[in-house]
Scaffold this motif. Structure first.
Motif, PDB file in Angstrom:
ATOM      1  N   ALA A 184      -9.393  -3.757  -5.382  1.00  0.00           N
ATOM      2  CA  ALA A 184      -8.841  -2.433  -5.106  1.00  0.00           C
ATOM      3  C   ALA A 184      -9.911  -1.358  -5.300  1.00  0.00           C
ATOM      4  O   ALA A 184     -10.021  -0.423  -4.512  1.00  0.00           O
ATOM      5  CB  ALA A 184      -7.639  -2.163  -6.008  1.00  0.00           C
ATOM      6  N   TYR A 217      -2.047  -0.294  -4.541  1.00  0.00           N
ATOM      7  CA  TYR A 217      -2.614  -1.419  -3.799  1.00  0.00           C
ATOM      8  C   TYR A 217      -2.775  -2.626  -4.723  1.00  0.00           C
ATOM      9  O   TYR A 217      -2.417  -3.762  -4.381  1.00  0.00           O
ATOM     10  CB  TYR A 217      -3.957  -0.969  -3.232  1.00  0.00           C
ATOM     11  N   GLN A 267      -6.927   0.570   6.122  1.00  0.00           N
ATOM     12  CA  GLN A 267      -6.568  -0.383   5.066  1.00  0.00           C
ATOM     13  C   GLN A 267      -5.097  -0.754   5.152  1.00  0.00           C
ATOM     14  O   GLN A 267      -4.714  -1.912   4.977  1.00  0.00           O
ATOM     15  CB  GLN A 267      -6.853   0.204   3.680  1.00  0.00           C
ATOM     16  N   LEU A 275      -3.423  -4.395   5.679  1.00  0.00           N
ATOM     17  CA  LEU A 275      -2.398  -4.972   4.796  1.00  0.00           C
ATOM     18  C   LEU A 275      -1.183  -5.428   5.594  1.00  0.00           C
ATOM     19  O   LEU A 275      -0.605  -6.475   5.322  1.00  0.00           O
ATOM     20  CB  LEU A 275      -1.953  -3.932   3.756  1.00  0.00           C
TER      21      LEU A 275
END
Ligand SMILES: Nc1ncnc2c1ncn2[C@@H]1O[C@H](COP(=O)(O)OP(=O)(O)OP(=O)(O)O)[C@@H](O)[C@H]1O
Ligand SMILES: [Mg+2]
Lengths: 252, 329
Positions: free
Chosen positions: A119, A150, A177, A181
């Motif tokens: 992270a 996260y 990001q 994910l």
């Protein structure tokens, strides 16, 4: 799948959410938009049980939030609040590390360390990992909070205006990001966005709230029309296609 | 959590070591200071000198350390849970409520065993602090100093009630002993309750991460799955126990719970798991140092440790208020 059924919420006598029902499918990014005061943050707070449900029902997969222990819920969904203010003098690394708290309850394993390190790297925090969070800029602090959510590594991620304070580099980076994910790790992400073009560029679905009611719920490219945006924000807005992507010209 | 940052691990390991060495020096000083001339080695010899050490000086030294360490820990817990850097048992009415509870046991159940008295006193301290927290939850968060100010007024009111009741029943001397911490009366057999106070402080360590998470605020703590209420209750119970043990054995020492956590927070931050041991050692060392100064400054007369700490503590605290916090990294 997130199911919100007939949720009504009042602050005192004033109605904030009026019979909201929504189904959000597993996977993908859903952008939650709407004018200030529409009830977006309130809906999030109810979903994460930070406010008690007054009526209606909310469940994540088969998990009814009213019947779920706090710790189980914290392993199922992470929430980033719009106005998180942490006054503690905690280092960036420790703060992100506490994102793992629901999993380890204080006894971190090497898996936890790895997730925290990942992270920190993803949000470009490794260089300032040893700094106290009360010595950071607003955008850096925001990235720490996002990194914490996260690191919590839950199936569901609720982010209330995560782009607050972020410069354009980090804002786009964060959206990428989130895309990663959703696409590669099967996460379901609901994100409150005020800049509609980030939703246009990165979200699969758009939900609009207005005056405590669902004003629109459709696929992003279907939603991005002058009519829909003008109706929700009470202002006339032009929509133009740029490289095949519909963009709202709301700045002028 | 230091896993990936070896250099920092070394510097943070240095702190407890340095503090522990200072503490040991103070212990040696405390053992050899007093009217009779004894050396620390007499502890291992038979005879009168050894007796003085065992019966008086060692208990006194241990009592100051236990009191300082546990009051400082109580301060850290309160500051973390209330999210206010100015609260401690002496600024939230906790000490006054513990004393009122003790007074009640003296009047109502004078024959009750010590354990029952302690339980009543702790319960009073707990309830009094919970009422205080309910009161200040209405104060605006932009005015952090209002919280301790309210607490001092609140403590003052409870204290006056105690004084009134004590006056009516000719028990005033008790109140003065409970509210003014000093160690000259500490002897073997009369301080052992403080070990229980130390044990309560030790128990805090097992909740360290929970306290830190609660300190992030209710919403963030809930988001991380913390049972906020349970942690609040555990924290306040520990604070109430420490306070009433201290009040009964050596008397309240204001400022310890305020100054020590603030010093550590300045330099080492608020990650409770890392700071609790430092807070405990520094608290023990500073109270021992105060007691030692109080014994030496007008030798052979004594000035109460609480008075010395009050003077030193205020100075340190003002400096902390106005100096910029240490930066790290
Ligand atoms: N504690 C409260 N007491 C009374 N009303 C409140 C409270 N919190 C929020 N509201 C009201 O509830 C409504 C919805 O607030 P909410 O924060 O959910 O809006 P939002 O859609 O997140 O807005 P924004 O885009 O400004 O963040 C607003 O009209 C607000 O004034
Ligand atoms: Mg909001």
């Amino acid at each position: 799948m997130i199911e919100i059924e007939n949720v009504t919420f009042h602050h005192g006598k004033s109605p904030i959410l009026k019979d909201v029902s929504l189904t959000i499918k597993r996977g993908g990014i859903t952008a939650l938009i709407g004018p200030n005061g529409a009830g977006k943050s309130t809906l999030f707070a109810l979903m994460a049980r930070l406010l008690p449900l007054q009526s209606g029902k909310i469940s994540f997969d088969a998990m009814d939030i009213r019947q779920t222990p706090s710790r189980e819920l914290a392993k199922k969904l992470a929430i980033l609040r719009q106005d998180t203010h942490v006054a503690s003098r905690i280092t960036v690394q420790d703060m992100v590390g506490f994102g793992r708290f629901p999993h380890h309850q204080g006894r971190a394993t090497s898996l936890d360390h790895d997730k925290v390190q990942a992270a920190l790297n993803v949000f470009d925090l490794a260089d300032i990992a040893e700094r106290f969070i009360d010595e950071l800029s607003g955008g850096q602090r925001q990235r720490v909070l996002v990194a914490m959510a996260y690191a919590q590594d839950t199936e569901y991620l609720l982010l209330d205006e995560p782009l607050n304070n972020l410069d354009m580099h980090f804002a786009r980076n964060l959206m990428h990001q989130l895309r990663d994910l959703a696409d590669n790790h099967g996460k379901t992400i609901v994100v409150v966005l005020h800049e509609i073009n980030y939703a246009a560029a990165h979200a699969d679905t758009i939900i609009a709230l207005k005056n405590g009611e669902v004003a629109a719920h459709s696929r992003t490219d279907e939603f991005m029309t002058e009519e829909a945006i003008s109706r929700i924000y009470d202002m006339s807005v032009k929509v133009k296609a740029v490289d095949g992507l519909k963009m709202a010209l709301h700045h002028v | 959590m230091r896993h990936h940052f070896a250099p920092l691990q070394r510097t943070s390991a240095l702190w407890p070591i340095v503090l522990a060495v200072v503490l040991l020096g103070l212990v040696a000083g405390s053992l050899v200071t007093g009217a009779a001339n004894v050396s620390a080695l007499d502890l291992f010899r038979r005879g009168e000198s050894g007796d003085i050490l065992l019966v008086s000086r060692l208990p006194r030294t241990l009592a100051t350390i236990l009191t300082g360490a546990s009051l400082a820990v109580a301060g850290v817990i309160m500051q973390t849970l209330v999210r206010n850097r100015f609260v401690e048992p002496a600024t939230t009415g906790t000490g006054e409520c513990a004393a009122l509870g003790l007074l009640a046991t003296l009047l109502l159940v004078p024959g009750a065993p010590l354990l029952a008295k302690m339980a009543i006193s702790s319960a009073a301290a707990f309830a009094g602090t919970a009422i205080f927290l309910a009161l200040v939850s209405r104060l605006p968060p932009t005015q952090p100093l209002l919280v301790p100010l309210t607490g001092i007024v609140y403590g003052g009111i409870i204290g006056s009630i105690s004084i009134f009741i004590a006056y009516e029943n000719d028990l005033l001397q008790y109140i003065s002993v409970w509210m003014n911490g000093e160690f000259s009366g500490v002897l073997q057999g009369r301080y052992e309750l403080l070990w229980a106070s130390g044990a309560a402080a030790l128990a805090a360590y097992f909740y360290a991460d929970q306290f830190t998470v609660a300190g992030f605020g209710k919403d963030t703590a809930h988001g991380l799955g913390l049972s906020y209420r349970a942690v609040m209750i555990a924290g306040l119970s520990i604070v109430a126990l420490i306070t009433s043990f201290t009040v009964l054995t050596v008397g309240m020492l204001p400022f310890v719970g305020l100054v020590v956590p603030n010093i550590i927070s300045r330099f080492r931050g608020d990650n409770t798991k890392e700071t609790l041991p430092l807070v405990a050692i520094l608290g023990g060392a500073l109270v021992l140092a105060s007691d030692l100064i109080g014994r030496l400054i007008r030798y052979p007369y004594e000035i109460p440790a609480g008075t010395i700490f009050g003077v030193l503590g205020t100075g340190v605290f003002l400096w902390l208020l106005f100096a910029r916090p240490a930066r790290r990294g």
